[in-house]
Scaffold this active site. Structure first.
Site, PDB file in Angstrom:
ATOM      1  N   LEU A  20      43.214  -2.524  57.623  1.00  0.00           N
ATOM      2  CA  LEU A  20      42.044  -2.644  58.495  1.00  0.00           C
ATOM      3  C   LEU A  20      40.904  -3.396  57.814  1.00  0.00           C
ATOM      4  O   LEU A  20      39.889  -3.680  58.447  1.00  0.00           O
ATOM      5  CB  LEU A  20      41.553  -1.252  58.906  1.00  0.00           C
ATOM      6  N   SER A  21      41.063  -3.727  56.537  1.00  0.00           N
ATOM      7  CA  SER A  21      39.972  -4.358  55.791  1.00  0.00           C
ATOM      8  C   SER A  21      39.522  -5.696  56.374  1.00  0.00           C
ATOM      9  O   SER A  21      38.318  -5.967  56.426  1.00  0.00           O
ATOM     10  CB  SER A  21      40.360  -4.518  54.323  1.00  0.00           C
ATOM     11  N   LYS A  70      47.278  -1.122  42.812  1.00  0.00           N
ATOM     12  CA  LYS A  70      45.998  -0.595  42.342  1.00  0.00           C
ATOM     13  C   LYS A  70      46.009  -0.196  40.864  1.00  0.00           C
ATOM     14  O   LYS A  70      44.976  -0.274  40.193  1.00  0.00           O
ATOM     15  CB  LYS A  70      45.557   0.583  43.217  1.00  0.00           C
ATOM     16  N   ALA A 137      44.692   8.624  45.585  1.00  0.00           N
ATOM     17  CA  ALA A 137      43.456   8.992  46.276  1.00  0.00           C
ATOM     18  C   ALA A 137      42.891  10.285  45.710  1.00  0.00           C
ATOM     19  O   ALA A 137      41.670  10.425  45.539  1.00  0.00           O
ATOM     20  CB  ALA A 137      43.711   9.130  47.770  1.00  0.00           C
ATOM     21  N   ASN A 157      49.466  20.970  44.512  1.00  0.00           N
ATOM     22  CA  ASN A 157      50.477  19.940  44.751  1.00  0.00           C
ATOM     23  C   ASN A 157      51.853  20.585  44.739  1.00  0.00           C
ATOM     24  O   ASN A 157      52.092  21.567  44.036  1.00  0.00           O
ATOM     25  CB  ASN A 157      50.393  18.858  43.667  1.00  0.00           C
ATOM     26  N   ALA A 161      53.529  19.895  38.049  1.00  0.00           N
ATOM     27  CA  ALA A 161      53.263  19.078  36.866  1.00  0.00           C
ATOM     28  C   ALA A 161      52.263  17.967  37.157  1.00  0.00           C
ATOM     29  O   ALA A 161      51.465  17.598  36.291  1.00  0.00           O
ATOM     30  CB  ALA A 161      54.565  18.491  36.329  1.00  0.00           C
ATOM     31  N   ARG A 162      52.296  17.432  38.371  1.00  0.00           N
ATOM     32  CA  ARG A 162      51.348  16.364  38.716  1.00  0.00           C
ATOM     33  C   ARG A 162      49.931  16.918  38.829  1.00  0.00           C
ATOM     34  O   ARG A 162      48.965  16.245  38.450  1.00  0.00           O
ATOM     35  CB  ARG A 162      51.768  15.676  40.005  1.00  0.00           C
ATOM     36  N   TYR A 224      43.234   8.772  58.675  1.00  0.00           N
ATOM     37  CA  TYR A 224      42.411   8.354  59.817  1.00  0.00           C
ATOM     38  C   TYR A 224      43.239   7.869  60.998  1.00  0.00           C
ATOM     39  O   TYR A 224      42.696   7.302  61.952  1.00  0.00           O
ATOM     40  CB  TYR A 224      41.385   7.299  59.399  1.00  0.00           C
TER      41      TYR A 224
END
Length: 278
Positions: A20-21, A70, A137, A157, A161-162, A224
């Site tokens: 959507l950017s 990222k 995120a 989670n 471990a994460r 969203y």
């Protein structure tokens, strides 16, 4: 202004057609009558560094970065902000006049700004936060909550471990928890955040026992699509303030646009409508 001096920016990812950017930045460029272009760029992992080194030569002043790049862009960038280094990922790259690549992460800022716009006066210091998920995120959001004064950030989670990894990454105020303990944590949470894809259109639903959820707990979801997830709907029914995930996307875009086009844009209802209009 010649073609060579019109600033170019974009968003890099693989895939990229869903982003959507371009709609978001395009709205701002038109609204403020600014010279500039913002385009989607489908770039795979093998070509990422070559593309990023070439873009400044073509007149690009920066790009947003989405999945799956990222984390990898940090090893390509010439300089990295402290928050991007801490999170281990960047979503905003700025190209300097001498073709250097500066990497930043504005996701956490976008998250906090979204809640503050919806609920003026809100602060993470209000009480314990409960974050569901431990992906990219979640890392940005946990970092932002800790920086904003949250006394404790519980991270639940399915793979424990994460969640443990986020405590190692962000310090003693992060408290890892098993997914099965979520009902016990909900009652004391001042803020609940879903950072998983559960509840997103086409994904499995997020199924939680919300029997202990009550005001003044604030509930937000980074999903969203749909805007009102089942989590937000059920929280609203219980009288809690809720904040949808679209605003995080909109607010995280502000710093990049400001750097690239030398103008500070506004996040408002007109922007939301433009981005959702399709």
């Amino acid at each position: 202004m010649t073609r060579d001096t019109i600033p170019l920016a974009g968003v890099i990812g693989d895939p990229i057609s869903h982003s959507l950017s371009p709609r978001l930045h395009g709205h701002w460029l038109r609204r403020y009558g600014l010279q500039g272009h913002y385009v989607p760029l489908h770039v795979n992992h093998a070509n990422l560094e070559t593309v990023l080194r070439t873009l400044p030569l073509m007149g690009f002043v920066g790009v947003n970065v989405t999945l799956p790049h990222k984390e990898h862009v940090l090893s390509i960038a010439d300089s990295v902000t402290d928050r991007a280094a801490l999170i281990g990922a960047a979503n905003t790259l700025t190209f300097t006049a001498n073709e250097q690549i500066q990497a930043d992460n504005t996701d956490g800022m976008g998250f906090l700004s979204n809640i503050r716009q919806a609920l003026p006066g809100w602060s993470a210091s209000a009480g314990p936060a409960l974050v569901l998920g431990s992906g990219g995120a979640a890392k940005a959001i946990v970092s932002a909550l800790v920086s904003d004064g949250a006394p404790v950030v519980h991270v639940a989670n399915r793979t424990r471990a994460r969640a443990d990894g986020l405590k190692e990454q962000f310090g003693a105020r992060v408290s890892p928890s098993d997914w099965t303990h979520i009902p016990d944590l909900i009652g004391d949470a001042a803020l609940i955040v879903n950072t998983t894809s559960l509840g997103m259109a086409g994904q499995s639903p997020l199924s939680l026992d919300l029997s202990r959820l009550s005001p003044p707990t604030v509930v937000t979801d980074i999903v969203y699509a749909p805007l009102q997830t089942n989590l937000l709907r059920d929280a609203s029914i219980r009288g809690c303030e809720t904040v949808d995930g679209l605003g995080m996307l909109l607010h995280q875009a502000v710093p990049g646009f400001e750097r690239w086009f030398n103008y500070t844009p506004t996040v408002d209802e007109d922007l939301r409508e433009a981005v959702l209009a399709g």
